[in-house]
Design a protein around this motif. Structure first.
Motif, PDB file in Angstrom:
ATOM      1  N   LYS A 220      -0.543   3.060 -23.685  1.00 21.84           N
ATOM      2  CA  LYS A 220      -0.885   4.858 -23.111  1.00 21.84           C
ATOM      3  C   LYS A 220      -1.223   4.857 -21.805  1.00 21.84           C
ATOM      4  O   LYS A 220      -0.806   5.707 -21.732  1.00 21.84           O
ATOM      5  CB  LYS A 220      -2.988   3.850 -23.743  1.00 21.84           C
ATOM      6  N   ALA A 221      -1.061   4.198 -21.099  1.00 20.30           N
ATOM      7  CA  ALA A 221      -1.281   4.520 -19.725  1.00 20.30           C
ATOM      8  C   ALA A 221       0.145   4.895 -19.382  1.00 20.30           C
ATOM      9  O   ALA A 221       0.665   6.353 -18.888  1.00 20.30           O
ATOM     10  CB  ALA A 221      -1.358   3.652 -18.653  1.00 20.30           C
TER      11      ALA A 221
ATOM     12  N   LYS B  71      -6.253  10.209 -17.668  1.00 23.54           N
ATOM     13  CA  LYS B  71      -6.049   9.404 -18.325  1.00 23.54           C
ATOM     14  C   LYS B  71      -4.702   8.043 -18.662  1.00 23.54           C
ATOM     15  O   LYS B  71      -5.751   7.303 -18.905  1.00 23.54           O
ATOM     16  CB  LYS B  71      -5.199  10.083 -19.599  1.00 23.54           C
ATOM     17  N   SER B  72      -3.981   8.074 -17.561  1.00 27.33           N
ATOM     18  CA  SER B  72      -3.475   7.032 -17.558  1.00 27.33           C
ATOM     19  C   SER B  72      -4.196   6.181 -16.105  1.00 27.33           C
ATOM     20  O   SER B  72      -3.982   4.671 -17.165  1.00 27.33           O
ATOM     21  CB  SER B  72      -1.935   7.557 -17.392  1.00 27.33           C
ATOM     22  N   LEU B  73      -3.931   6.926 -15.806  1.00 28.15           N
ATOM     23  CA  LEU B  73      -5.469   5.641 -14.671  1.00 28.15           C
ATOM     24  C   LEU B  73      -6.810   5.419 -15.234  1.00 28.15           C
ATOM     25  O   LEU B  73      -6.638   3.118 -14.630  1.00 28.15           O
ATOM     26  CB  LEU B  73      -5.579   6.368 -13.673  1.00 28.15           C
ATOM     27  N   ILE B  74      -7.127   5.128 -16.213  1.00 23.87           N
ATOM     28  CA  ILE B  74      -8.243   5.113 -17.131  1.00 23.87           C
ATOM     29  C   ILE B  74      -7.664   4.077 -17.402  1.00 23.87           C
ATOM     30  O   ILE B  74      -8.363   2.295 -17.573  1.00 23.87           O
ATOM     31  CB  ILE B  74      -8.839   5.737 -17.770  1.00 23.87           C
ATOM     32  N   ASN B  75      -6.561   3.861 -18.030  1.00 23.13           N
ATOM     33  CA  ASN B  75      -5.656   2.561 -18.988  1.00 23.13           C
ATOM     34  C   ASN B  75      -5.218   1.809 -17.913  1.00 23.13           C
ATOM     35  O   ASN B  75      -4.728   0.820 -18.176  1.00 23.13           O
ATOM     36  CB  ASN B  75      -5.055   3.266 -19.961  1.00 23.13           C
ATOM     37  N   ASN B  76      -4.871   2.225 -16.749  1.00 21.85           N
ATOM     38  CA  ASN B  76      -3.582   1.023 -15.615  1.00 21.85           C
ATOM     39  C   ASN B  76      -4.619   1.880 -14.079  1.00 21.85           C
ATOM     40  O   ASN B  76      -3.626   2.878 -13.881  1.00 21.85           O
ATOM     41  CB  ASN B  76      -2.604   1.562 -16.318  1.00 21.85           C
TER      42      ASN B  76
ATOM     43  N   SER C 275       6.173  21.687 -16.984  1.00 23.26           N
ATOM     44  CA  SER C 275       5.397  23.297 -17.862  1.00 23.26           C
ATOM     45  C   SER C 275       4.669  24.188 -17.031  1.00 23.26           C
ATOM     46  O   SER C 275       4.034  24.926 -17.651  1.00 23.26           O
ATOM     47  CB  SER C 275       5.788  23.028 -19.434  1.00 23.26           C
ATOM     48  N   LYS C 276       4.523  23.774 -16.079  1.00 20.89           N
ATOM     49  CA  LYS C 276       3.290  24.559 -15.002  1.00 20.89           C
ATOM     50  C   LYS C 276       1.709  24.406 -15.517  1.00 20.89           C
ATOM     51  O   LYS C 276       1.415  25.498 -15.608  1.00 20.89           O
ATOM     52  CB  LYS C 276       3.624  26.015 -15.195  1.00 20.89           C
ATOM     53  N   LYS C 277       2.020  23.369 -16.578  1.00 21.43           N
ATOM     54  CA  LYS C 277       0.400  23.377 -16.738  1.00 21.43           C
ATOM     55  C   LYS C 277      -0.129  22.422 -16.005  1.00 21.43           C
ATOM     56  O   LYS C 277      -0.567  20.951 -16.443  1.00 21.43           O
ATOM     57  CB  LYS C 277       0.490  22.804 -18.207  1.00 21.43           C
ATOM     58  N   LEU C 278      -0.545  22.954 -14.853  1.00 19.22           N
ATOM     59  CA  LEU C 278      -0.868  21.285 -14.462  1.00 19.22           C
ATOM     60  C   LEU C 278      -2.674  21.017 -14.613  1.00 19.22           C
ATOM     61  O   LEU C 278      -2.859  20.104 -14.487  1.00 19.22           O
ATOM     62  CB  LEU C 278      -1.275  23.046 -12.796  1.00 19.22           C
ATOM     63  N   GLU C 279      -3.337  22.035 -14.792  1.00 18.36           N
ATOM     64  CA  GLU C 279      -4.747  20.897 -15.011  1.00 18.36           C
ATOM     65  C   GLU C 279      -4.657  20.563 -15.894  1.00 18.36           C
ATOM     66  O   GLU C 279      -4.781  19.388 -16.010  1.00 18.36           O
ATOM     67  CB  GLU C 279      -5.345  22.583 -15.438  1.00 18.36           C
ATOM     68  N   GLU C 280      -4.243  20.538 -17.355  1.00 14.42           N
ATOM     69  CA  GLU C 280      -3.549  19.912 -18.337  1.00 14.42           C
ATOM     70  C   GLU C 280      -2.861  18.533 -18.087  1.00 14.42           C
ATOM     71  O   GLU C 280      -2.916  17.393 -17.964  1.00 14.42           O
ATOM     72  CB  GLU C 280      -3.017  20.463 -19.767  1.00 14.42           C
ATOM     73  N   SER C 281      -1.910  18.464 -17.107  1.00 10.16           N
ATOM     74  CA  SER C 281      -1.451  17.286 -16.924  1.00 10.16           C
ATOM     75  C   SER C 281      -2.059  17.047 -15.832  1.00 10.16           C
ATOM     76  O   SER C 281      -2.185  15.533 -15.381  1.00 10.16           O
ATOM     77  CB  SER C 281       0.001  18.115 -15.315  1.00 10.16           C
ATOM     78  N   ILE C 282      -3.150  16.979 -14.838  1.00 11.65           N
ATOM     79  CA  ILE C 282      -4.064  16.401 -13.880  1.00 11.65           C
ATOM     80  C   ILE C 282      -5.212  15.783 -15.041  1.00 11.65           C
ATOM     81  O   ILE C 282      -4.970  14.406 -14.698  1.00 11.65           O
ATOM     82  CB  ILE C 282      -4.822  17.617 -13.200  1.00 11.65           C
TER      83      ILE C 282
ATOM     84  N   ASN D 265       3.374   9.887 -18.579  1.00 21.07           N
ATOM     85  CA  ASN D 265       5.422  10.780 -19.494  1.00 21.07           C
ATOM     86  C   ASN D 265       3.952  12.529 -19.622  1.00 21.07           C
ATOM     87  O   ASN D 265       5.167  13.181 -19.470  1.00 21.07           O
ATOM     88  CB  ASN D 265       6.316   9.931 -19.954  1.00 21.07           C
ATOM     89  N   LEU D 266       3.157  12.033 -20.161  1.00 16.88           N
ATOM     90  CA  LEU D 266       2.566  13.437 -20.658  1.00 16.88           C
ATOM     91  C   LEU D 266       2.304  13.988 -19.948  1.00 16.88           C
ATOM     92  O   LEU D 266       2.977  15.520 -19.821  1.00 16.88           O
ATOM     93  CB  LEU D 266       1.275  12.600 -22.241  1.00 16.88           C
ATOM     94  N   GLY D 267       2.051  13.616 -18.482  1.00 18.04           N
ATOM     95  CA  GLY D 267       1.095  14.383 -17.235  1.00 18.04           C
ATOM     96  C   GLY D 267       2.558  15.019 -16.798  1.00 18.04           C
ATOM     97  O   GLY D 267       2.169  16.296 -16.405  1.00 18.04           O
ATOM     98  N   ASN D 268       3.991  14.039 -16.716  1.00 24.58           N
ATOM     99  CA  ASN D 268       5.106  14.570 -15.802  1.00 24.58           C
ATOM    100  C   ASN D 268       5.803  15.746 -17.257  1.00 24.58           C
ATOM    101  O   ASN D 268       5.522  16.915 -16.644  1.00 24.58           O
ATOM    102  CB  ASN D 268       6.059  13.671 -16.102  1.00 24.58           C
TER     103      ASN D 268
END
Length: 254
Positions: free
Chosen positions: A93-94, A119-124, A107-114, A99-102
């Motif tokens: 999941k992490a 969520k990645s850091l929550i898992n790792n 795609s210039k979707k900054l708020e979604e990438s943040i 990679n989803l954030g990347n």
């Protein structure tokens, strides 16, 4: 009866093993193509792997990577979202959220990438690369917001400047219209005066006296009052003359 069941189970297990071997084969082949930067061919091989095992974490994950490398970000976003949502493995999941954030960042979707990096850091929580990417995305978002504020401020200033220009232009147009009207009125009056002079000149040449201008009411009353006063003075003089008499010679009748 028991022997038949055991035989069927063995056949099924052999089928699963064979199926798994094909899935691994396509993944392995895709990995080789990926390392050669033949991402389109790698995508094709990974898709064949997923067709043999839709739940293959490695096949789906690597397929998402191949899509990302080809800048097919929308499809990559969909694939990593599916992996992150379906896996119970915190490490998987992490990586999927990373990679989803990347993909969202590209795609210039900054708020979604943040949100994905968090969520990645929550898992790792120990993933420094994800933490760096999160900080980078946050800084890019701040720059974007600052630029938007600047653009809005410039837009407001430009609007005010344009409104001022429009007001000045309206005033200039009004002044021009007023001046044009004054010039036209003067021209019309000059033409009228000229026409009157020409008419008077023609009348004189034809033996006609020019018609006097029409008297105003006040002038007429003053002239009438002057005539009345003159007539009164004349009558008063006549009365005074009659009262005194005229001295003449007296002739006696002898």
């Amino acid at each position: 009866m028991m022997k038949r069941i055991i035989v069927i189970i063995c056949i099924m297990l052999q089928g699963f093993v064979l199926f798994a071997q094909k899935e691994k084969k396509y993944v392995h082949n895709g990995n080789k193509l990926y390392e050669q930067q033949k991402f389109a061919e790698a995508e094709k091989s990974y898709r064949q792997s997923v067709e043999h095992s839709k739940q293959s974490v490695e096949g789906n994950f690597n397929l998402g990577d191949a899509l990302y490398k080809q800048k097919k970000f929308d499809t990559a976003i969909q694939k990593f979202t599916e992996i992150a949502g379906s896996s119970n493995d915190r490490a998987v999941k992490a990586k999927a959220y990373h990679n989803l954030g990347n993909s969202l960042l590209e795609s210039k979707k900054l708020e979604e990438s943040i949100d994905a990096y968090k969520k990645s850091l929550i898992n790792n929580p120990k993933d420094d690369q994800t933490r760096y990417n999160l900080a980078y995305a946050q800084e890019k978002l701040k720059q974007q917001q600052d630029q938007q504020k600047k653009n809005d401020k410039n837009k407001d200033k430009n609007k005010k400047d344009q409104d001022k220009k429009d007001q000045n232009k309206d005033q200039q147009d009004k002044d021009k219209q007023d001046k044009d009207k004054q010039d036209k009125d003067k021209k019309d009056q000059d033409q009228k005066d000229k026409d009157q002079k020409d008419k008077n000149k023609d009348d004189q040449q034809n033996g006609q006296k020019p018609q006097p201008d029409k008297l105003s009411k006040d002038d007429a009353e003053r002239m009438l009052e002057a005539l009345n006063n003159e007539e009164k003075n004349t009558q008063d003089k006549l009365k005074n003359k009659k009262a005194k008499g005229v001295k003449g010679r007296i002739i006696k009748d002898w």
